[in-house]
Scaffold this active site. Structure first.
Site, PDB file in Angstrom:
ATOM      1  N   SER A 121       0.842  -1.155   0.156  1.00 60.26           N
ATOM      2  CA  SER A 121       0.020  -0.012  -0.140  1.00 60.26           C
ATOM      3  C   SER A 121       1.164   1.337  -0.125  1.00 60.26           C
ATOM      4  O   SER A 121       0.406   2.294  -0.855  1.00 60.26           O
ATOM      5  CB  SER A 121      -1.085   0.046   1.162  1.00 60.26           C
ATOM      6  OG  SER A 121      -1.993  -0.879   0.960  1.00 60.26           O
ATOM      7  N   LYS A 164     -10.529  -5.845   9.527  1.00 60.38           N
ATOM      8  CA  LYS A 164     -11.745  -5.495   8.652  1.00 60.38           C
ATOM      9  C   LYS A 164     -12.868  -5.251   9.507  1.00 60.38           C
ATOM     10  O   LYS A 164     -13.889  -4.629   9.398  1.00 60.38           O
ATOM     11  CB  LYS A 164     -11.946  -6.120   7.700  1.00 60.38           C
ATOM     12  CG  LYS A 164     -10.920  -6.015   6.516  1.00 60.38           C
ATOM     13  CD  LYS A 164     -10.929  -6.672   5.176  1.00 60.38           C
ATOM     14  CE  LYS A 164      -9.858  -6.303   4.252  1.00 60.38           C
ATOM     15  NZ  LYS A 164      -9.935  -6.890   2.699  1.00 60.38           N
ATOM     16  N   ASP A 170     -12.902  -3.301  -1.836  1.00 59.43           N
ATOM     17  CA  ASP A 170     -12.329  -4.518  -2.519  1.00 59.43           C
ATOM     18  C   ASP A 170     -13.482  -4.821  -3.679  1.00 59.43           C
ATOM     19  O   ASP A 170     -12.889  -5.467  -4.883  1.00 59.43           O
ATOM     20  CB  ASP A 170     -12.527  -5.767  -1.579  1.00 59.43           C
ATOM     21  CG  ASP A 170     -11.457  -5.447  -0.571  1.00 59.43           C
ATOM     22  OD1 ASP A 170     -10.429  -4.888  -0.876  1.00 59.43           O
ATOM     23  OD2 ASP A 170     -11.700  -6.216   0.529  1.00 59.43           O
ATOM     24  N   ALA A 225     -16.275 -18.585   0.545  1.00 56.35           N
ATOM     25  CA  ALA A 225     -17.557 -17.957   1.012  1.00 56.35           C
ATOM     26  C   ALA A 225     -17.168 -17.252   2.268  1.00 56.35           C
ATOM     27  O   ALA A 225     -17.510 -16.880   3.194  1.00 56.35           O
ATOM     28  CB  ALA A 225     -18.469 -18.696   1.470  1.00 56.35           C
ATOM     29  N   GLY A 226     -15.714 -16.830   2.138  1.00 56.12           N
ATOM     30  CA  GLY A 226     -15.105 -15.962   3.216  1.00 56.12           C
ATOM     31  C   GLY A 226     -15.064 -14.483   2.967  1.00 56.12           C
ATOM     32  O   GLY A 226     -16.011 -13.975   2.243  1.00 56.12           O
ATOM     33  N   ASN A 237     -18.194 -23.583  -1.711  1.00 56.24           N
ATOM     34  CA  ASN A 237     -17.218 -23.400  -0.563  1.00 56.24           C
ATOM     35  C   ASN A 237     -17.248 -24.855  -0.370  1.00 56.24           C
ATOM     36  O   ASN A 237     -18.072 -25.632  -0.187  1.00 56.24           O
ATOM     37  CB  ASN A 237     -17.535 -22.432   0.286  1.00 56.24           C
ATOM     38  CG  ASN A 237     -16.734 -22.282   1.391  1.00 56.24           C
ATOM     39  OD1 ASN A 237     -15.651 -21.482   1.015  1.00 56.24           O
ATOM     40  ND2 ASN A 237     -16.710 -22.811   2.659  1.00 56.24           N
ATOM     41  N   LYS A 267     -21.153 -22.886   5.392  1.00 53.73           N
ATOM     42  CA  LYS A 267     -20.733 -21.254   4.762  1.00 53.73           C
ATOM     43  C   LYS A 267     -21.429 -20.806   3.777  1.00 53.73           C
ATOM     44  O   LYS A 267     -21.466 -19.581   3.693  1.00 53.73           O
ATOM     45  CB  LYS A 267     -19.132 -21.355   5.176  1.00 53.73           C
ATOM     46  CG  LYS A 267     -18.389 -20.156   5.384  1.00 53.73           C
ATOM     47  CD  LYS A 267     -16.987 -20.252   5.709  1.00 53.73           C
ATOM     48  CE  LYS A 267     -16.543 -18.860   5.804  1.00 53.73           C
ATOM     49  NZ  LYS A 267     -14.984 -18.775   5.834  1.00 53.73           N
ATOM     50  N   MET A 285      -7.898 -14.226  -7.377  1.00 56.55           N
ATOM     51  CA  MET A 285      -7.800 -13.101  -6.406  1.00 56.55           C
ATOM     52  C   MET A 285      -6.167 -12.962  -5.826  1.00 56.55           C
ATOM     53  O   MET A 285      -5.651 -12.045  -5.402  1.00 56.55           O
ATOM     54  CB  MET A 285      -8.719 -12.808  -5.429  1.00 56.55           C
ATOM     55  CG  MET A 285     -10.000 -12.343  -5.498  1.00 56.55           C
ATOM     56  SD  MET A 285     -11.061 -12.084  -4.186  1.00 56.55           S
ATOM     57  CE  MET A 285     -12.705 -11.699  -5.025  1.00 56.55           C
TER      58      MET A 285
END
Length: 276
Positions: free
Chosen positions: A20, A70, A106, A131-132, A154, A159, A218
């Site tokens: 970042s 988060k 995101d 599914a997180g 998932n 979940k 990702m």
């Protein structure tokens, strides 16, 4: 709201690996903004105190938030954006005149990167693997971009079902569980798990790639991930990793702080070169 010289940071634990500061320093240089951007290592149980201490300085205009904070950030801010409410997590904090707003960039980062690769999102049928938090954070922006449907897979069916229920509270029943028997053709397949970091593949049949969908992982490495390699071997020609999502979500944060939209491409190319 901005005070110059402005100060921003990224909170995380660990934090040393964060790119970042590189990203935001390059963004700020595009506008000749005197931004000081810091890495802040917060104790695993001490996000609120760390945020209080950082924002005690009026020059601190905002922060990015990465794992594992988060959800802590969601509780710390005063108000939430629509993205953050639906995602159930905050990765960007913006100082306002009347307190602090939490947002989640995101999903916008993902959608913008898909668009930059000329991947059509509107009307798309999507398979979301995972599914997180990464999946949950991405889905609101995908829905805002006009997708037709999203199937969620998932390893833990419970979940996945929980994320389907959560999504359909605001998604007009566009989300459902992935069903291998349905043989639905997908336009975009998104891997929102970290399996590629362990060089592992999701337990899914090759048929999910039968339509030669656009494929997005990702995770990003210095070479195509094992998931990307699998998709390519099965005939998929548009296969993308998550580096562009990282840059684009940061660009959205920068816009929320300064009202300026930076160019992502030079930053993306610089990071790609560093990652070789």
């Amino acid at each position: 709201m901005s005070t110059y010289p402005a100060i921003a940071c990224v909170f995380g634990n660990p934090i040393e690996q964060s790119k970042s500061p590189i990203i935001h320093s390059m963004f700020a240089s595009q506008f000749n903004l005197p931004l000081q951007y810091q890495k802040r290592l917060a104790p695993s149980d001490g996000f609120a105190l760390s945020a209080d201490q950082f924002f005690a300085d009026i020059s601190c205009i905002g922060a990015n938030v990465t794992m594992p904070f988060k959800l802590d950030a969601l509780q710390w801010v005063d108000t939430l954006s629509s993205q953050a409410k639906r995602a159930g997590a905050v990765n960007t904090i913006i100082r306002q005149n009347n307190g602090f707003t939490g947002d989640n960039t995101d999903g916008v980062g993902l959608v913008n990167d898909l668009h930059q690769h000329n991947i059509a999102v509107n009307k798309a049928n999507i398979l979301m693997i995972g599914a997180g938090g990464a999946a949950k954070g991405a889905i609101p922006a995908l829905l805002d971009a006009g997708i037709n449907s999203i199937a969620i897979y998932n390893r833990s069916v419970d979940k996945a079902q929980a994320l389907v229920r959560h999504t359909n509270r605001y998604a007009n029943s566009k989300a459902r569980l992935y069903d291998s028997a349905s043989m639905q053709a997908f336009d975009i397949v998104i891997n929102a798990t970290s399996l590629s970091l362990q060089n592992e593949l999701p337990d899914l049949p090759d048929s999910v790639f039968a339509n030669q969908p656009s494929v997005y992982d990702m995770v990003y490495l210095n070479k195509p991930t094992v998931f990307m390699q699998k998709a390519t071997s099965l005939g998929c020609t548009m296969v993308v990793d998550g580096l562009g999502m990282l840059v684009n979500q940061a660009a959205q944060s920068f816009y929320l702080w300064f009202g300026q939209r930076p160019s992502c491409e030079p930053v993306y190319l610089h990071l790609r070169d560093l990652n070789k």
